[in-house]
Write an enzyme that holds these catalytic residues in place. Structure first.
Site: not given
Ligand code: DGY
Length: 312
Positions: A236, A265, A283
Site C-alpha cells: 500500500r 491513488e 495497482h
Molecule cells: C489487495 O487485494 O488488497 C491488493 O492490494 C491487490 O493487489
C-alpha cells in the site's frame, strides 16, 4: 424496499450473478451514486472495492448492515473497529491472491533491475543498431540480500521467488525479531528494522497499511539502505515516504523503484513520471483472470454465509 446486498461492481466472472440467484434482493450501484447512498439504509451486505473507503457515517446510515465484503485482501479502507463494535462481519479475499501478488512484485523487481521497459522502447523506436557491450546494463540479484517487510503469505511467497533467483531473504514484522521465518523453501532470519534496512540491496513491502505501518519508512529509515538499493512496493502507499524516495532516486542514491501502489491513488505525485529508473504500475497485484475469479468466489461465498447466519 427488500434490498439485502448492495454492490458497487459486478466483479469478475459469474459469482455475483450466482449470489443474486440465491439472494434476489441485490443491486449494483456505483460507489457514492445517489442509488448507492440511498441503498445504505436498507442493505444487509455491502460489497466494495479497495478504492472505495467506507466511513463511520456510511455505517451509521446502514442500520441493517450485517457484513461488508471487500474485493481485496487489504481492509485499510474499512472502519474495522466500528464494524467490530456494531457486530458487522468483514469478508476479504485473503489467501487467493498470494501468488498473483508475489508474481507481480517479482515482475517489478526484474523490470527495474533489468531495465525491461527501456530495452523494449529501444527496439520499438527503430533506433536499435545491434548488440553492444554496455547497452542497457542492469543490476544482478544473485547473492544479494532481499529485505521483506511482512512475513505473511505474500511476503513468504515473494521470499520463495527471490530465493529461486539466488537471493538471501530476511524479514521484518511486528512478530518479534527472535523467531526465524519458514518461507517454504528454507528458513530466513527476522531482523530488527534498522538492521534489515542496512543489509537490503532489495527491499520489498508485503505488510498491510495499519496505524502501526502508516509512515513506517520515513526519510531517516530509507537513508539506512545501502547505496544503489532497489525498493518494490506492491502493498500500500502510505507506508513509505514517496517524496524521500523521489529525492533519493534523483540523487542516484537509490538504484531503482518499482511501484504498484501509491499514497492517495489513483492520484499520485506527478514527480514519479520524471524520475529515472522508476517502474510504475496501476495497482495490478491481483490482476489475473484466475485470481480475480477466485477472489469473487471467496467474497460472494463469505457474504452469503454471513447473511445466512441467524441473528445473535
Ligand atoms: C489487495 O487485494 O488488497 C491488493 O492490494 C491487490 O493487489
Amino acid at each position: 424496499m427488500n434490498l439485502r446486498i448492495l454492490s458497487t461492481s459486478p466483479l469478475v466472472g459469474k459469482h455475483l450473478a450466482s449470489l443474486g440467484e440465491a439472494f434476489p434482493e441485490i443491486s449494483i450501484a456505483p460507489y457514492r451514486s445517489v442509488a448507492w447512498t440511498l441503498g445504505l439504509q436498507h442493505a444487509e451486505a455491502l460489497i466494495v472495492l479497495l478504492s472505495e473507503p467506507i466511513t463511520a457515517d456510511d455505517i451509521n446510515r446502514a442500520p441493517r448492515l450485517k457484513v461488508i465484503g471487500t474485493y481485496s485482501v487489504g481492509t485499510n479502507h474499512l472502519p474495522l473497529e466500528l464494524c467490530k463494535t456494531r457486530g458487522i462481519r468483514v469478508v476479504n479475499t485473503a489467501g487467493v491472491l498470494t501468488d498473483a501478488t508475489a508474481d507481480l512484485a517479482l515482475a517489478l523487481l526484474l523490470a527495474v533491475t533489468r531495465r525491461i521497459a527501456e530495452g523494449e522502447a529501444l527496439v520499438r523506436s527503430g533506433n536499435w543498431k545491434g548488440w553492444a557491450p554496455d547497452q542497457v546494463l542492469g543490476i544482478g540479484l544473485a547473492g544479494k540480500t532481499c529485505g521483506i517487510l511482512g512475513s505473511g503469505p505474500i511476503g513468504r511467497a515473494f521470499a520463495r521467488r527471490v530465493w529461486a533467483l539466488g537471493m538471501k531473504p530476511v524479514f521484518w514484522d511486528r512478530e518479534g525479531k527472535h523467531h526465524p521465518v519458514d518461507f517454504g523453501a528454507g528458513i530466513a532470519r527476522r531482523l530488527p528494522l534498522d538492521e534489515l534496512l542496512a543489509a537490503s540491496s532489495v527491499l520489498s513491502l508485503h505488510c498491510p497499511l495499519t496505524e502501526d505501518t502508516r509512515g513506517l519508512l520515513d526519510r531517516g529509515h530509507l537513508a539506512l539502505l545501502p547505496s544503489g538499493a532497489i525498493i518494490i512496493n506492491t502493498a500500500r502507499g502510505g507506508i513509505l515516504d514517496e517524496s524521500a524516495m523521489i529525492d533519493m532516486l534523483r540523487a542516484r542514491v537509490l538504484g531503482g523503484v518499482g511501484l504498484d501502489v501509491y499514497e492517495g491513488e489513483p492520484k499520485f505525485n506527478a514527480d514519479w513520471l520524471a524520475v529515472p529508473n522508476a517502474v510504475l504500475l496501476p495497482h495490478l497485484g491481483s490482476a489475473t483472470v484466475e485470481t480475480r475469479n477466485a477472489m469473487a468466489k471467496m467474497l460472494c461465498d463469505g457474504v452469503a454465509a454471513a447473511l445466512r447466519e441467524p441473528p445473535c
